[in-house]
Scaffold this active site. Structure first.
Site, mmCIF file in Angstrom:
data_model
loop_
_atom_site.group_PDB
_atom_site.id
_atom_site.type_symbol
_atom_site.label_atom_id
_atom_site.label_comp_id
_atom_site.label_asym_id
_atom_site.label_seq_id
_atom_site.Cartn_x
_atom_site.Cartn_y
_atom_site.Cartn_z
ATOM 1 N N GLY A 297 0.832 -1.196 0.000
ATOM 2 C CA GLY A 297 0.000 0.000 0.000
ATOM 3 C C GLY A 297 0.867 1.245 0.000
ATOM 4 C CB ILE B 220 3.530 2.095 4.483
ATOM 5 C CG1 ILE B 220 2.673 3.105 5.256
ATOM 6 C CG2 ILE B 220 4.849 1.840 5.199
ATOM 7 C CD1 ILE B 220 2.134 2.578 6.571
ATOM 8 N NE ARG C 148 -3.134 -1.735 13.518
ATOM 9 C CZ ARG C 148 -2.667 -0.493 13.436
ATOM 10 N NH1 ARG C 148 -1.355 -0.298 13.444
ATOM 11 N NH2 ARG C 148 -3.491 0.531 13.344
ATOM 12 C CD GLU D 98 1.019 -2.044 20.397
ATOM 13 O OE1 GLU D 98 0.404 -0.947 20.423
ATOM 14 O OE2 GLU D 98 1.528 -2.492 19.366
ATOM 15 C CG HIS E 218 1.949 1.180 17.876
ATOM 16 N ND1 HIS E 218 0.873 0.332 18.035
ATOM 17 C CD2 HIS E 218 1.791 1.720 16.632
ATOM 18 C CE1 HIS E 218 0.093 0.365 16.956
ATOM 19 N NE2 HIS E 218 0.647 1.210 16.097
ATOM 20 C CB ALA F 41 6.439 3.085 12.739
#
Length: 333
Positions: A176, A178, A251, A280, A299, A301
Site C-alpha cells: 500500500g 507505506i 500490526r 501493548e 508503536h 513508527a
C-alpha cells in the site's frame, strides 16, 4: 447555517492542529468546541466493541451534546456513544483506519465515518528503513555496550556481522502507501525488492512462500484482517534463509511472536525489529524483553510532526465537503 463541531484531539493530533485545519477548510461556517483525550500519556485499548480507542465514553457523550460533526483520532465511536448522540452526523477519524469506530452501528444511526489514509505513510516508511538498518547493523545493542563502558571488538567477527542491503533481496508483505515508499527507498540502496500483495499487479509480485524463501530481509506492511492475522508463524519463519532479518511496523496481529522469539533464540534469524506487539504495552515478564537481537520501539513508527498535520488536514477537508454537500473523499461506512 453554523455547524457545531467537536475537536476531540489528543497529545499527538492536537486540538490546535485540528482547529487550524478546520478554520482554513471551512472558515466562518463552524462553531468548534474542544475535548482533549489522554493518549498517548494513557495507552489506547478496547473500549466497548471498538479497538485502539481512548476510554472516554462518558466525557465524549457529554461533549457531543448538540454536536453534528466530530473530528478526532482516538475517541471511541461505540453504540453507546451513538445512542446518546442523536445530533451527530459525521465522525472523522484522523487515522489510517477507523478501528475505533463501530461502522455498522454508525451507518444504522445515519452517521458517516471518514478516515485519513496515507497520513503516516512517509513517517512509517522512514521508520521501517531505520529499524531494518538498526537490526541489521545491531546499532542499539552496540550503543548500549559502549554507553555501559564496554568496547566489544568481537562484534567485528565475521559470524557476528550482518549483511548489506545493496545487492540483497528485500521482501515486502503488503504494497500500500507505506510499502510503495519503502520500495522506493530501498531502490536507492541498490536492493532487489519482492512484493507479496494479492490486491496489486506489479512486477516483482510473488506468492508469500516464494518471497520468504528468496528474501534476506522481510518487512511487513499488511493490514490486520481475518485473512492476514497470524500470517507469519513458525512455518513461515522457517522458510526464511538462515541469518535473515524481519521487520514489523504494521500490526502485531500479523505475526506469531512466540515463534519469532524461538527463531531469534535459535539463531535462525540474525535479527528482528518490531514497532507493534500482540499486547501493548508489553507486559512484564514477556519473552520479548529478554530475546536476543531484537530491536523494539513503542508503536511510534508513524509519529512525526508532519503526520499529525496531514491527519488534521485530511479530516478537515472532508468536513468541508460535508458542509458543501459534496461526496466525502474517505468515507468508511
Amino acid at each position: 447555517m453554523t455547524i457545531r463541531v467537536l475537536a476531540a484531539g489528543d497529545h499527538f493530533v492536537q486540538n490546535r492542529l485540528l482547529i487550524d485545519a478546520l478554520r482554513q477548510a471551512v472558515p466562518g461556517e463552524v462553531h468548534i468546541s474542544e475535548l482533549t483525550l489522554p493518549w498517548p500519556v494513557e495507552p489506547f485499548g478496547r473500549v466497548g466493541e471498538v479497538d485502539e480507542a481512548s476510554d472516554v465514553e462518558d466525557a465524549l457523550i457529554e461533549a457531543l451534546r448538540g454536536v453534528e460533526v466530530c473530528v478526532t483520532q482516538m475517541a471511541p465511536l461505540t453504540k453507546r456513544v451513538l445512542d446518546a448522540s442523536p445530533d451527530l452526523r459525521l465522525f472523522c477519524v484522523s487515522r489510517g483506519g477507523p478501528v475505533n469506530a463501530n461502522l455498522e452501528a454508525a451507518a444504522a444511526a445515519g452517521v458517516a465515518v471518514t478516515y485519513a489514509p496515507g497520513r503516516n505513510a512517509v513517517a512509517t516508511a522512514e521508520h521501517t528503513l531505520a529499524m531494518l538498518l538498526a537490526a541489521t547493523r545491531r546499532i542499539p545493542r552496540t550503543h548500549a555496550d559502549l554507553a555501559g563502558g564496554v568496547w566489544r571488538g568481537d562484534y567485528y567477527m565475521y559470524d557476528n556481522v550482518g549483511p548489506e542491503l545493496e545487492g540483497g533481496t528485500v521482501g515486502l508483505v503488503g504494497y500500500g502507501a507505506i510499502g510503495r515508499r519503502v520500495a522506493r527507498m530501498l531502490a536507492g540502496f541498490g536492493a532487489e525488492v519482492l512484493v507479496h500483495d494479492p490486491y496489486v499487479e506489479i512486477p516483482g509480485r510473488v506468492e508469500l512462500d516464494e518471497l520468504l524463501e528468496r528474501s534476506r530481509f522481510v518487512s511487513l506492511h499488511a493490514r490486520a484482517t481475518p485473512e492476514t492475522t497470524g500470517m507469519i508463524g513458525a512455518a513461515q519463519l522457517a522458510r526464511m534463509p538462515a541469518g535473515s532479518v524481519l521487520v514489523n511496523c504494521a500490526r502485531g496481529a500479523l505475526l506469531d511472536y512466540d515463534a519469532l522469539c524461538d527463531a531469534l533464540e535459535s539463531g535462525h534469524l540474525f535479527g528482528a525489529a518490531m514497532d507493534v506487539f500482540p499486547e501493548e504495552p508489553i507486559p512484564p515478564g514477556s519473552r520479548l524483553l529478554t530475546t536476543p537481537n531484537l530491536v523494539m520501539t513503542p508503536h511510534l513508527a508513524g509519529a512525526s510532526k508532519e503526520t499529525a498535520a496531514k491527519a488534521a488536514g485530511i479530516v478537515a477537508a472532508d468536513v468541508a465537503r460535508y458542509v458543501r454537500g459534496e461526496p466525502l473523499a474517505h468515507r468508511a461506512n
